[in-house]
Design a protein around this motif. Structure first.
Motif, PDB file in Angstrom:
ATOM      1  N   UNK A 109      39.786  41.869  42.217  1.00 50.23           N
ATOM      2  CA  UNK A 109      40.776  42.703  41.535  1.00 50.23           C
ATOM      3  C   UNK A 109      41.379  42.016  40.300  1.00 50.23           C
ATOM      4  N   UNK A 110      41.195  40.718  40.173  1.00 49.18           N
ATOM      5  CA  UNK A 110      41.805  39.970  39.068  1.00 49.18           C
ATOM      6  C   UNK A 110      41.428  40.520  37.693  1.00 49.18           C
ATOM      7  N   UNK A 111      40.126  40.824  37.437  1.00 46.97           N
ATOM      8  CA  UNK A 111      39.784  41.374  36.113  1.00 46.97           C
ATOM      9  C   UNK A 111      40.539  42.653  35.784  1.00 46.97           C
ATOM     10  N   UNK A 112      40.745  43.501  36.796  1.00 50.38           N
ATOM     11  CA  UNK A 112      41.468  44.750  36.577  1.00 50.38           C
ATOM     12  C   UNK A 112      42.920  44.492  36.212  1.00 50.38           C
ATOM     13  N   UNK A 113      43.533  43.500  36.854  1.00 50.44           N
ATOM     14  CA  UNK A 113      44.927  43.145  36.561  1.00 50.44           C
ATOM     15  C   UNK A 113      45.046  42.605  35.135  1.00 50.44           C
ATOM     16  N   UNK A 114      44.140  41.709  34.768  1.00 53.33           N
ATOM     17  CA  UNK A 114      44.164  41.125  33.427  1.00 53.33           C
ATOM     18  C   UNK A 114      43.926  42.198  32.366  1.00 53.33           C
ATOM     19  N   UNK A 115      42.995  43.106  32.647  1.00 56.61           N
ATOM     20  CA  UNK A 115      42.713  44.189  31.701  1.00 56.61           C
ATOM     21  C   UNK A 115      43.968  45.034  31.483  1.00 56.61           C
ATOM     22  N   UNK A 116      44.673  45.341  32.561  1.00 57.02           N
ATOM     23  CA  UNK A 116      45.882  46.140  32.442  1.00 57.02           C
ATOM     24  C   UNK A 116      46.921  45.478  31.552  1.00 57.02           C
TER      25      UNK A 116
END
Length: 198
Positions: A109-116
């Motif tokens: 889920x980390x990439x999604x958090x960073x993208x946000x």
């Protein structure tokens, strides 16, 4: 290179169209063992990721050339990197037992958090651009900012999908407006004024 905003508008529409089936396939694949479904999910995720990368390149060009925000290479380099990892993480999650490794699931889920978080930065820059008035660009900024915020929370990422669809549609309108050589949201008769603001 990435200044044909008709193509960009078309890609934004494609992104909106494939978003829902892509997410549905990804979630179903997480709880089934169908090889065919897994392949379909992987293909749609890869297509979605490719469209995303192209859209971000066009958006970077739009911010630099149309909104006069200067070089955005570093910011969009990170956005493309994290955005490209999101579908890859989605595919990887499809091969995991959803109840076996909480740590692995959180890592995916980390990439999604960073993208946000990065999209919140984009929204802030568009909103504060001096040439932006009441326009598709500002509407897009608010939508993509809200999408990024919801995505970063993970728990509200399902709502982010709906806002993402809306932001894709507004992005398409923003790009199509740019093909008319005017600032988004301005009427065609005001082309002369738009040119003076550019």
């Amino acid at each position: 290179m990435f200044r044909n905003y008709k193509i960009a508008g078309g890609l934004a529409i494609v992104s909106a169209v494939i978003a829902i089936p892509s997410m549905i396939l990804m979630f179903i694949d997480m709880f089934t063992e169908s090889a065919a479904l897994g392949l379909a999910s992987a293909v749609t995720q890869l297509i979605s990721g490719t469209v995303f990368v192209l859209l971000m390149l066009y958006l970077r060009s739009y911010l630099e050339q149309h909104l006069g925000l200067g070089q955005q290479k570093i910011l969009f380099g990170f956005i493309i990197a994290t955005g490209a990892l999101v579908p890859i993480a989605g595919i990887a999650m499809g091969f995991l037992d959803p109840f076996s490794s909480i740590v692995t699931m959180l890592a995916a889920m980390i990439p999604s958090i960073l993208w946000g978080i990065l999209m919140l930065v984009v929204a802030f820059r568009i909103i504060n651009a001096k040439v932006v008035d009441v326009s598709y660009a500002k509407a897009y900024a608010y939508l993509v900012g809200a999408t990024g915020l919801l995505n970063a929370t993970i728990l509200l990422s399902d709502l982010a999908l709906l806002l993402g669809l809306a932001s894709d549609i507004i992005m398409a309108l923003m790009f199509f407006a740019a093909t008319q050589n005017k600032l988004p949201g301005e009427a065609v008769p005001q082309l002369e004024n738009a040119g003076s603001l550019a």
